[in-house]
Write an enzyme that holds these catalytic residues in place. Sequence first.
Site, PDB file in Angstrom:
ATOM      1  N   GLY A  43      40.415   4.717  -9.213  1.00  0.00           N
ATOM      2  CA  GLY A  43      40.099   5.239 -10.543  1.00  0.00           C
ATOM      3  C   GLY A  43      40.389   6.728 -10.653  1.00  0.00           C
ATOM      4  N   ASN A 185      51.376  -5.200  -8.025  1.00  0.00           N
ATOM      5  CA  ASN A 185      52.538  -5.110  -7.144  1.00  0.00           C
ATOM      6  C   ASN A 185      52.877  -6.516  -6.652  1.00  0.00           C
ATOM      7  OD1 ASN A 185      50.756  -5.728  -5.024  1.00  0.00           O
ATOM      8  ND2 ASN A 185      50.663  -3.632  -4.266  1.00  0.00           N
ATOM      9  N   THR A 221      55.345  -4.195 -10.077  1.00  0.00           N
ATOM     10  CA  THR A 221      56.027  -3.146  -9.318  1.00  0.00           C
ATOM     11  C   THR A 221      56.560  -3.749  -8.018  1.00  0.00           C
ATOM     12  OG1 THR A 221      53.927  -2.411  -8.341  1.00  0.00           O
ATOM     13  CG2 THR A 221      54.666  -1.277 -10.330  1.00  0.00           C
ATOM     14  N   ALA A 250      48.542   5.654  -2.941  1.00  0.00           N
ATOM     15  CA  ALA A 250      48.434   6.113  -4.346  1.00  0.00           C
ATOM     16  C   ALA A 250      49.731   6.032  -5.140  1.00  0.00           C
ATOM     17  CB  ALA A 250      47.863   7.524  -4.447  1.00  0.00           C
ATOM     18  N   ALA A 251      50.776   5.423  -4.579  1.00  0.00           N
ATOM     19  CA  ALA A 251      52.008   5.249  -5.365  1.00  0.00           C
ATOM     20  C   ALA A 251      51.734   4.375  -6.586  1.00  0.00           C
ATOM     21  CB  ALA A 251      53.106   4.644  -4.498  1.00  0.00           C
ATOM     22  N   GLY A 252      51.008   3.276  -6.373  1.00  0.00           N
ATOM     23  CA  GLY A 252      50.668   2.389  -7.486  1.00  0.00           C
ATOM     24  C   GLY A 252      49.758   3.062  -8.495  1.00  0.00           C
ATOM     25  N   ASP A 253      48.854   3.909  -8.008  1.00  0.00           N
ATOM     26  CA  ASP A 253      47.957   4.640  -8.908  1.00  0.00           C
ATOM     27  C   ASP A 253      48.731   5.662  -9.738  1.00  0.00           C
ATOM     28  OD1 ASP A 253      45.803   3.255  -7.835  1.00  0.00           O
ATOM     29  OD2 ASP A 253      45.444   4.770  -6.300  1.00  0.00           O
ATOM     30  N   ARG A 286      55.220  12.454  -0.280  1.00  0.00           N
ATOM     31  CA  ARG A 286      54.181  13.418   0.102  1.00  0.00           C
ATOM     32  C   ARG A 286      53.000  12.686   0.728  1.00  0.00           C
ATOM     33  NH1 ARG A 286      54.076  16.311  -5.884  1.00  0.00           N
ATOM     34  NH2 ARG A 286      56.155  17.236  -5.763  1.00  0.00           N
TER      35      ARG A 286
END
Length: 301
Positions: A43, A185, A221, A250-253, A286
């Site tokens: 979140g 995903n 994704t 956190a790529a999906g976030d 990163r």
Amino acid sequence: MSTNKIVVIGSANTDMVVKSKKLPLPGETILGGTFFMNAGGKGANQAVAAARLGGNVTLVAKVGNDIFGTQTISGLKNEQIVTDYVFIDDTTPSGTALIMVNEEGENCIVVAPGANGQLLPPDIARVKNISDAEIILMQLEIPMETIAAVAKIAKANKQKVIINPAPAQKLADELLNGLFLITPNETEATLLTGIKVEDEATAAQAADIFLSKGVQNVIITLGKQGAYFKNADGTLKIDAPVVKAMDTTAAGDTFSGALTVALTEKKDWVNAIKFAVEAASISVTRMGAQASVPYRKEMSN
């Protein structure tokens, strides 16, 4: 900054990360890792992504009355996120996640939900900002009864709800029926539909199942293959730029937060998904969760 309000409802964690050459096997100890401590939680990650990319963001979450909770709220305020509804629980510690990352950027994560598990429907009833949100964005690190309660309010108000179904778990058909957008995903889409999603063809089959359950728009994704979109009007496949992944946390976030901003800015589906794919592609180069999220000035549009 967009004037259209985004309300993110979800988890806030502190991530403790060790990066090493490989992930340990059961019973194995590996020496020679690097330790980081980062703000995380799906979140909070999505709220930070939306805020850095130009969104007008309120986060609804719950933290413990401890040092992690204090740091979380301070960090969110620094990102210009409205924290009026980040509730403090005096009896439960803040959520934490233990994350291991290998040289290829693959990770394994264990989350102790803590106060996230105490974000309940009575808390939602106290949130005045929900009714004026253009888009409500949720994930699955808070109780399902809370997600269902928010969806019910949003449906009554004819508001758009996006669910990023992570971590993967089954969703009730009632929740899916009328949902504006779902963004799984490959793994999550496989669990939710029973179709093993590996490529564009299987993504299309999985998307059809979501659409048959009443979801209006579906984006699956596909990691470095980009993203697949389908709704009643057509399909799209947006490729991802080739990058060297350091950490996929956190790529999906980042994708979900970026997409939400793009939609509040009235970008069409092609440009909204391109924007989200670009943001996610920057984030995987990163280390860390929120630390990896790009700012709007780093984006090409």
